[in-house]
Enzyme design. Sequence first.
Site, PDB file in Angstrom:
ATOM      1  N   ALA A 254       0.936  -1.101  -0.061  1.00  0.00           N
ATOM      2  CA  ALA A 254       0.032   0.206  -0.108  1.00  0.00           C
ATOM      3  C   ALA A 254       0.840   1.380   0.024  1.00  0.00           C
ATOM      4  CB  ALA A 254      -0.848   0.054   1.282  1.00  0.00           C
TER       5      ALA A 254
ATOM      6  N   GLY B 285       0.605  -5.147   0.555  1.00  0.00           N
ATOM      7  CA  GLY B 285      -0.305  -5.257  -0.231  1.00  0.00           C
ATOM      8  C   GLY B 285       0.040  -5.849  -1.549  1.00  0.00           C
TER       9      GLY B 285
ATOM     10  N   GLU C  27      -0.488  -9.344  -1.000  1.00  0.00           N
ATOM     11  CA  GLU C  27      -1.908  -9.713  -0.850  1.00  0.00           C
ATOM     12  C   GLU C  27      -2.325  -9.829  -2.396  1.00  0.00           C
ATOM     13  OE1 GLU C  27      -2.187  -6.624   2.075  1.00  0.00           O
ATOM     14  OE2 GLU C  27      -3.151  -7.997   3.498  1.00  0.00           O
TER      15      GLU C  27
ATOM     16  N   GLU D 255       3.670  -5.472   7.420  1.00  0.00           N
ATOM     17  CA  GLU D 255       2.973  -4.456   8.331  1.00  0.00           C
ATOM     18  C   GLU D 255       3.189  -4.179   9.716  1.00  0.00           C
ATOM     19  OE1 GLU D 255       1.852  -6.968   6.259  1.00  0.00           O
ATOM     20  OE2 GLU D 255       0.435  -5.845   4.710  1.00  0.00           O
TER      21      GLU D 255
HETATM   22  N1  CO8 Z   1       4.550   3.295  -0.445  1.00  0.00           N
HETATM   23  C1  CO8 Z   1       5.042   4.554  -1.098  1.00  0.00           C
HETATM   24  N2  CO8 Z   1       6.350   4.729  -1.460  1.00  0.00           N
HETATM   25  C2  CO8 Z   1       7.091   3.591  -1.386  1.00  0.00           C
HETATM   26  C3  CO8 Z   1       6.666   2.250  -0.888  1.00  0.00           C
HETATM   27  C4  CO8 Z   1       5.481   2.327  -0.358  1.00  0.00           C
HETATM   28  N3  CO8 Z   1       5.004   1.008   0.046  1.00  0.00           N
HETATM   29  N4  CO8 Z   1       7.661   1.642  -1.258  1.00  0.00           N
HETATM   30  C5  CO8 Z   1       8.697   2.447  -1.670  1.00  0.00           C
HETATM   31  N5  CO8 Z   1       8.254   3.684  -1.826  1.00  0.00           N
HETATM   32  C6  CO8 Z   1       9.089   4.664  -2.460  1.00  0.00           C
HETATM   33  C7  CO8 Z   1      10.083   4.978  -1.576  1.00  0.00           C
HETATM   34  O1  CO8 Z   1       9.572   5.998  -0.403  1.00  0.00           O
HETATM   35  C8  CO8 Z   1      11.194   5.688  -2.456  1.00  0.00           C
HETATM   36  O2  CO8 Z   1      10.535   6.894  -2.744  1.00  0.00           O
HETATM   37  P1  CO8 Z   1      11.664   8.412  -3.079  1.00  0.00           P
HETATM   38  O3  CO8 Z   1      12.672   7.918  -3.837  1.00  0.00           O
HETATM   39  O4  CO8 Z   1      10.893   9.465  -3.224  1.00  0.00           O
HETATM   40  O5  CO8 Z   1      12.146   8.410  -1.471  1.00  0.00           O
HETATM   41  C9  CO8 Z   1      11.076   4.783  -3.665  1.00  0.00           C
HETATM   42  O6  CO8 Z   1       9.673   4.100  -3.538  1.00  0.00           O
HETATM   43  C10 CO8 Z   1      12.123   3.823  -3.716  1.00  0.00           C
HETATM   44  O7  CO8 Z   1      12.123   3.354  -2.497  1.00  0.00           O
HETATM   45  P2  CO8 Z   1      13.539   2.776  -1.645  1.00  0.00           P
HETATM   46  O8  CO8 Z   1      14.571   4.013  -1.697  1.00  0.00           O
HETATM   47  O9  CO8 Z   1      12.938   2.595  -0.457  1.00  0.00           O
HETATM   48  O10 CO8 Z   1      14.216   1.690  -2.357  1.00  0.00           O
HETATM   49  P3  CO8 Z   1      15.138   0.562  -1.588  1.00  0.00           P
HETATM   50  O11 CO8 Z   1      15.656  -0.279  -2.618  1.00  0.00           O
HETATM   51  O12 CO8 Z   1      16.107   1.423  -0.810  1.00  0.00           O
HETATM   52  O13 CO8 Z   1      14.054  -0.349  -0.664  1.00  0.00           O
HETATM   53  C11 CO8 Z   1      12.147  -1.436  -0.279  1.00  0.00           C
HETATM   54  C12 CO8 Z   1      13.223  -1.113  -1.396  1.00  0.00           C
HETATM   55  C13 CO8 Z   1      12.674  -2.472   0.684  1.00  0.00           C
HETATM   56  C14 CO8 Z   1      10.780  -2.162  -0.887  1.00  0.00           C
HETATM   57  C15 CO8 Z   1      11.658  -0.305   0.411  1.00  0.00           C
HETATM   58  O14 CO8 Z   1      11.056   0.684  -0.435  1.00  0.00           O
HETATM   59  C16 CO8 Z   1      10.377  -0.671   1.430  1.00  0.00           C
HETATM   60  O15 CO8 Z   1      10.623  -1.070   2.631  1.00  0.00           O
HETATM   61  N6  CO8 Z   1       9.252  -0.084   1.025  1.00  0.00           N
HETATM   62  C17 CO8 Z   1       7.999  -0.439   1.832  1.00  0.00           C
HETATM   63  C18 CO8 Z   1       7.669  -2.125   1.948  1.00  0.00           C
HETATM   64  C19 CO8 Z   1       6.482  -2.017   2.805  1.00  0.00           C
HETATM   65  O16 CO8 Z   1       6.496  -1.887   4.221  1.00  0.00           O
HETATM   66  N7  CO8 Z   1       5.279  -2.480   2.384  1.00  0.00           N
HETATM   67  C20 CO8 Z   1       4.126  -2.786   3.109  1.00  0.00           C
HETATM   68  C21 CO8 Z   1       3.192  -1.655   3.011  1.00  0.00           C
HETATM   69  S1  CO8 Z   1       2.041  -1.534   4.371  1.00  0.00           S
HETATM   70  C22 CO8 Z   1       0.920  -2.426   3.311  1.00  0.00           C
HETATM   71  O17 CO8 Z   1       0.877  -2.744   2.185  1.00  0.00           O
HETATM   72  C23 CO8 Z   1      -0.442  -2.415   4.203  1.00  0.00           C
HETATM   73  C24 CO8 Z   1      -1.685  -3.130   3.185  1.00  0.00           C
HETATM   74  C25 CO8 Z   1      -2.978  -2.939   3.680  1.00  0.00           C
HETATM   75  C26 CO8 Z   1      -3.384  -1.646   3.856  1.00  0.00           C
HETATM   76  C27 CO8 Z   1      -4.701  -1.641   4.408  1.00  0.00           C
HETATM   77  C28 CO8 Z   1      -5.467  -0.075   4.142  1.00  0.00           C
HETATM   78  C29 CO8 Z   1      -5.129   0.862   5.161  1.00  0.00           C
END
Ligand code: CO8
Length: 281
Positions: free
Chosen positions: A86, A131, A134, A154
């Site tokens: 998400a 997500g 999922e 999460e």
């Molecule tokens: N949301 C928004 N932006 C994101 C996300 C995300 N999930 N993942 C990555 N990005 C963005 C980063 O902020 C970054 O943007 P910017 O360059 O502007 O800073 C860009 O993508 C590149 O990411 P990174 O620099 O972090 O890249 P890395 O190679 O260093 O890391 C990762 C890659 C490991 C994937 C890292 O980006 C990460 O940990 N991302 C988040 C992963 C995560 O926690 N996902 C779960 C989210 S929660 C969820 O999905 C719940 C679902 C249910 C929701 C229910 C409704 C409320």
Amino acid sequence: MSDDVLDAATDYETILVTRYGPALVVTVNRPRALNALAQQVVAELLDLTGRLVEALPSVDAPAAGEWVCRGVIVTGTGEKAFVAGADIREMSGMTPEQAEAYARDMHRVTLNLEALPVPVIAAVNGFALGGGCELAMACDFIYASENAAFGQPEVSLGLVPGFGGSVRLQQRVGVGIARELIMTGRRITAAEAHRIGLVNQVFADHAALLDAARDTVDTIAAQAPTAVANAKATMNAVAHRSVADGLDVEAAAFRAAFTTEDSRIGRDAFLSKESASFSGR
Ligand code: CO8
């Protein structure tokens, strides 16, 4: 391909919809945010999947609708991410009510994917986190590239799975492994995801992955459309029943298969040692 579905798809800004033979490839296309499921992505997926449910025949009414595609492949743009979850940036400003509405919209997307009378294959080409994992699990089965990574992180954000992971991960990999993965937030490789049964097959890279998914849609497209639809609906319906209840559902489905033209064509072709040319009715 139904012109209506493809025409509507030209208005989408965060997903790409492309036809390859009988397959419809849906690509989540927000590479700068690692294809995270912003609300606009969810809205566009909801629109597309709703249109497909409407356009395709249903198991109950195989004569209505058109076989506008014989399979859907869901993937993400680039080599790095399928869907990184998400959108955390958007979620940071949400009220609890908005968060629930966001989750419920995505639930509708996943239910639409399950309701489609054609196979839906997740082609996971990198991070499939939260997500993203999922979304993949709402597909019928998952193929992955070697660099794919799966997880439900999460709890590291103070959240819980919200797009179906609490339900579907247990179904996919069993109670113990699902609970371990959700409670630790641990990320797993494509190889481990394959070993635990989350992923069916692993391919060298995104191109090989998409080729394999398209080949599988070609194989399924050679089968009777109504029978594939019936088999999918039956497996969805029996997933949470006792064996005895499930066998009742299966018996009704088997009976229904005998009402289709496809089943007559298939049996006649076998007996006359010819290849079947199905009508989709
Ligand atoms: N949301 C928004 N932006 C994101 C996300 C995300 N999930 N993942 C990555 N990005 C963005 C980063 O902020 C970054 O943007 P910017 O360059 O502007 O800073 C860009 O993508 C590149 O990411 P990174 O620099 O972090 O890249 P890395 O190679 O260093 O890391 C990762 C890659 C490991 C994937 C890292 O980006 C990460 O940990 N991302 C988040 C992963 C995560 O926690 N996902 C779960 C989210 S929660 C969820 O999905 C719940 C679902 C249910 C929701 C229910 C409704 C409320």
